[in-house]
Design an enzyme around this catalytic site. Structure first.
Site, PDB file in Angstrom:
ATOM      1  N   SER A  38       0.806  -1.221   0.000  1.00 42.76           N
ATOM      2  CA  SER A  38       0.000   0.000   0.000  1.00 42.76           C
ATOM      3  C   SER A  38       0.839   1.271   0.000  1.00 42.76           C
ATOM      4  O   SER A  38       0.310   2.360  -0.266  1.00 42.76           O
ATOM      5  CB  SER A  38      -0.955   0.019   1.197  1.00 42.76           C
ATOM      6  OG  SER A  38      -0.235   0.171   2.407  1.00 42.76           O
ATOM      7  N   LYS A  92       1.057   5.377   6.631  1.00 43.46           N
ATOM      8  CA  LYS A  92       0.611   6.138   5.468  1.00 43.46           C
ATOM      9  C   LYS A  92       1.329   7.486   5.458  1.00 43.46           C
ATOM     10  O   LYS A  92       2.034   7.844   6.385  1.00 43.46           O
ATOM     11  CB  LYS A  92      -0.901   6.392   5.512  1.00 43.46           C
ATOM     12  CG  LYS A  92      -1.765   5.151   5.677  1.00 43.46           C
ATOM     13  CD  LYS A  92      -1.750   4.225   4.474  1.00 43.46           C
ATOM     14  CE  LYS A  92      -2.571   2.965   4.730  1.00 43.46           C
ATOM     15  NZ  LYS A  92      -2.430   1.984   3.640  1.00 43.46           N
TER      16      LYS A  92
END
Length: 226
Positions: A38, A92
């Protein structure tokens, strides 16, 4: 009781060492194993990432309770945090902070009405993912004058457009660098800064999970972009 006393005398050094190490990893620094793609191309599945737990605040070990705070995440920082969805620790990139108006148009980030600079670095080519071989292209973006690379998987095109939203006080918006393969603020909402557990500093070690975890020496001790 004599048995317990004898065991304590014999193993107290090891017990204290393990206890101090756990406190250190909880409150000072830790390394996180990355299980998915991701955050490609910044972080690969199989990387172990060094996380500075003191980047923004000092916490009581093993809790999210802050003793004091001296900084807040900046746009471009790569952070770890507990997901508001299920409590799982995620990693993230911060793309917007409190007060920012943010949207996305054609997979291009628009911040406070300004489309963010980006340049195509690498055209479509097949790469291995959790879904098998998938065509990927690489773009270079810039936040806070810091360039970094993001990946696109046109076959998926996940939420490439959303209307302007404003980040509330005490929160940030995060996106995965792999824009079409990331469960981020587009799905789980804004992230409370109090749930952010640290700032990713660099890739310490890396192994290829699809090839018997062979070492990827070219990725060892790589600094984080942003």
């Amino acid at each position: 009781m004599q048995f317990i006393h004898r065991m304590w005398k014999e193993y107290r050094g090891l017990t204290l060492f393990v206890g101090l190490m756990l406190v250190f990893r909880s409150a000072v620094a830790d390394w996180n194993y990355i299980p998915s793609s991701s955050m490609n191309p910044t972080i690969y599945a199989g990387d172990r990432v060094l996380v500075d737990k003191r980047a923004y605040s000092l916490r009581v070990p093993f809790t999210l309770r802050e003793v004091t705070r001296w900084a807040t995440p900046r746009r471009g920082d790569v952070v770890t945090f507990d997901s508001p969805d299920d409590g799982i620790n995620l990693i993230k990139r911060v793309v917007a902070v409190a007060g920012d108006e943010v949207s996305m148009s054609g997979n291009r980030l628009v911040l406070n009405g300004q489309p963010q600079p980006r340049t195509l670095v690498q055209g479509l080519r097949p790469v291995p993912t959790e879904y098998g071989m998938v065509d990927q292209e690489i773009w270079q973006e810039t936040l806070n004058d810091t360039p970094f690379e993001v990946a696109r998987l046109p076959r998926f095109n996940r939420l490439t457009d959303f209307a302007p939203v404003r980040v509330p006080e005490g929160h940030v918006m995060v996106l995965g660098d792999n824009r079409d393969n990331s469960r981020d603020s587009r799905f789980i909402g804004f992230i409370d800064v109090r749930s952010i557990t640290g700032k990713a500093v660099r890739v310490v070690l890396s192994h290829e999970p699809r090839q018997f975890y062979l070492p990827r020496a070219d990725r060892w001790w790589l600094p984080m972009h942003g």
